[in-house]
Design a protein around this motif. Structure first.
Motif, mmCIF file in Angstrom:
data_model
loop_
_atom_site.group_PDB
_atom_site.id
_atom_site.type_symbol
_atom_site.label_atom_id
_atom_site.label_comp_id
_atom_site.label_asym_id
_atom_site.label_seq_id
_atom_site.Cartn_x
_atom_site.Cartn_y
_atom_site.Cartn_z
ATOM 1 N N ASP A 130 -76.050 51.616 103.089
ATOM 2 C CA ASP A 130 -74.695 52.107 103.346
ATOM 3 C C ASP A 130 -74.293 53.096 102.246
ATOM 4 O O ASP A 130 -75.110 53.443 101.384
ATOM 5 C CB ASP A 130 -73.706 50.940 103.448
ATOM 6 N N GLU A 131 -73.035 53.520 102.253
ATOM 7 C CA GLU A 131 -72.631 54.580 101.318
ATOM 8 C C GLU A 131 -72.693 54.109 99.867
ATOM 9 O O GLU A 131 -72.794 54.908 98.951
ATOM 10 C CB GLU A 131 -71.215 55.098 101.668
ATOM 11 N N ARG A 132 -72.654 52.779 99.620
ATOM 12 C CA ARG A 132 -72.767 52.299 98.248
ATOM 13 C C ARG A 132 -74.218 52.022 97.859
ATOM 14 O O ARG A 132 -74.496 51.469 96.800
ATOM 15 C CB ARG A 132 -71.946 51.007 98.080
ATOM 16 N N GLY A 133 -75.144 52.355 98.753
ATOM 17 C CA GLY A 133 -76.553 52.141 98.447
ATOM 18 C C GLY A 133 -76.997 50.716 98.685
ATOM 19 O O GLY A 133 -78.029 50.291 98.179
ATOM 20 N N LEU A 134 -76.203 49.956 99.442
ATOM 21 C CA LEU A 134 -76.559 48.555 99.688
ATOM 22 C C LEU A 134 -77.065 48.363 101.109
ATOM 23 O O LEU A 134 -76.798 49.163 101.999
ATOM 24 C CB LEU A 134 -75.334 47.657 99.470
ATOM 25 N N CYS A 135 -77.805 47.277 101.326
ATOM 26 C CA CYS A 135 -78.194 46.890 102.672
ATOM 27 C C CYS A 135 -78.210 45.382 102.736
ATOM 28 O O CYS A 135 -78.255 44.709 101.716
ATOM 29 C CB CYS A 135 -79.561 47.471 103.044
#
Lengths: 256, 266
Positions: free
Chosen positions: B236-241
């Protein structure tokens, strides 16, 4: 079988009771068995001799302490220096470490006459014998301790670009300190043995000389008093090293 | 295989071969590596045992000289980068010095390598200890810490070097899964805050996907690059999955297949 742990009073009191009971048994058994005082004196007689002859005994103990102390410093310093040389020169170690181990198997008692023969009757040969007796255990222990640093600890020092000197003081030396102190504690008592053995063979002063002379003169009380003093010296040396170790640890923990 | 990236690369290799140059014979562990890692990138490295994952990190850290090809670390040789303290290493076993407290361990980089490090860093071990959440344990000794806490200390110590590149060799491999997942999140947080380039070797496919912006898959016998996979579509936009999401699981299955192929070739 499991025991409940000793209380503080027991931990202090029981050894005292143990020692006192043996001394009492000795005091009572020697006359009871009809053993003459010039063969085995009673503990009280030994104590009396220590009181009466303390000047004579002390004047003989001082050279022994000097020889033992100098031997301790000399033997252990050389051992540590050689151990460092071994660790940083694997080829040097490969060449000379087996020889060292071979020398270590020679009993000091057998070596002592040779050293007296070479160095004469002065103080020096006694110092050398005391040094020899300290040298080998400390060398072996320190060399082993300096090599205790793990591969990843050495990698860490490399990645941090630590100099050889820094790696030695920050990693190898603290790693080897427990082993070094263990062998220093052992040599604190053995260096006294070394000095006394040296005095047996060729000396007219020192506790070793007193021990030999009073044996031949059937001065059993003086003999036993000298032995007690020799043992006491070993205990004092040991306690001194243990205290130095404690101070060293506190300093080391304080500054990291 | 070579992926084209912005020219400001943290690590560049051309036909790199690494291994051990012995007196009798040379053992090539990894060869033909063409790789470019961008500044601030989080690259995870997966591969079967013996493929040279650790060897690659060791080459970047100047623990092992390249046998062949080129390796540039921030435009310099690995040795120069190491001497400038631009690279820090976190080992699988935390490698804390047992006679030092947490704070003293974290301060170690300030006490060694003084002669060869021209770059100055802020001596603030307490800041880094706080960043890894161990302020309350700063005066403890390593044997009083759990495995996860020890690795946090090792990370804080690496951060005290203020490195441009952080090399991590299976740092969480010996931890239980819950601790590992928590440390994964903490590490991502540290990465976002510091902007450090991270190369992270792992055995765990999920960990590799969760942490990495890209994942480098190595193959064994002989060690070589098998694939370089972009993971940003999963994030996602925060670099998380989410580890459980379908596309993460699909990617994991694909990676496991690659690993199997990579370990069977002889």
């Amino acid at each position: 079988m499991r025991h409940r742990p000793l209380s503080f009073t027991e931990a202090i009191g029981l050894p005292v009771i143990g020692a006192l009971s043996l001394l009492l048994a000795w005091q009572w058994l020697v006359p009871a068995l009809g053993i003459p005082g010039y063969i085995v004196p009673t503990p009280l007689a030994i104590l009396r001799t220590l009181g009466i002859e303390w000047r004579f005994l002390l004047s003989n103990a001082i050279p022994t302490w000097g020889e033992a102390g100098l031997g301790f410093l000399l033997g252990n310093s050389l051992a540590v220096i050689l151990a460092v040389a071994f660790v940083y020169n694997p080829r040097f170690q490969a060449a000379y470490f087996p020889v060292v181990l071979l020398f270590n198997t020679i009993p000091v008692l057998a070596l002592a006459p040779i050293i007296i023969l070479i160095f004469g009757l002065g103080m020096l040969p006694k110092v050398i014998i005391a040094a020899l007796i300290c040298f080998f255990p400390t060398l072996v222990n320190t060399a082993r301790g300096l090599n205790l640093a793990t591969a990843s600890e050495l990698d860490l020092m490399h990645v941090l670009s630590a100099s050889g000197w820094e790696t030695f003081w920050r990693l190898r030396a603290p790693r080897s300190a427990p082993l070094l102190f263990a062998s220093l504690r052992i040599s604190a008592t053995t260096c006294v043995i070394g000095a006394i053995v040296g005095e047996w063979i060729g000396s007219n002063q020192g506790l070793g000389a007193v021990i030999i002379q009073s044996t031949f003169n059937y001065q059993a009380e003086r003999l036993f008093a000298a032995v007690v003093l020799a043992s006491f010296s070993g205990i004092v040396f040991y306690a001194a090293v243990a205290q130095i170790e404690r101070i060293f640890r506190r300093l080391h923990q304080g500054q990291g | 295989m070579r992926a084209d990236l912005p020219e400001a690369a943290a690590i560049e290799t051309r036909d790199l071969a690494v291994g051990y140059a012995g007196a009798v014979e040379t053992t090539r562990i990894l060869s033909g590596v063409d790789l470019s890692v961008g500044k601030g990138e989080f690259l995870t490295i997966l591969g079967p045992s013996g493929c040279g994952k650790s060897t690659l990190l060791r080459a970047v850290a100047d623990l092992l000289p390249p046998l062949d090809g080129q390796l540039s670390v921030l435009g310099r040789t690995a040795s120069e980068a190491r001497r400038r303290r631009e690279v820090a290493f976190v080992f699988q076993d935390a490698t804390l010095l047992p006679w030092r407290t947490v704070r003293e361990n974290v301060a170690l980089p300030l006490q060694v390598g003084k002669k060869s490090v021209p770059r100055s860093v802020d001596p603030r071990p307490d800041h880094w200890i706080e960043l890894v959440g161990l302020s309350h344990l700063a005066d403890r000794y390593p044997h009083q810490l759990s495995g996860g806490q020890r690795q946090r200390v090792a990370i804080a110590r690496a951060l005290q070097c203020e490195p441009d590149i952080l090399l991590m060799d299976e740092p969480f491999g010996a931890l239980d899964e819950i601790t590992r997942e928590r440390l994964n999140d903490e590490l991502l947080d540290v990465w976002r805050r510091t902007g450090t380039t991270i190369l992270f070797v792992t055995h765990s496919v999920i960990e590799a996907i969760y942490l990495g912006g890209r994942v480098l898959v190595l193959a064994a016998n002989p060690g070589r690059v098998q694939a370089l996979i972009d993971l940003t579509p999963l994030k996602d936009e925060r670099g998380l999955c989410r580890r459980e999401s379908l596309d993460v699981q699909e990617t994991a299955a694909h990676l496991r297949q690659l690993l199997q192929q990579g370990s069977s070739t002889a």
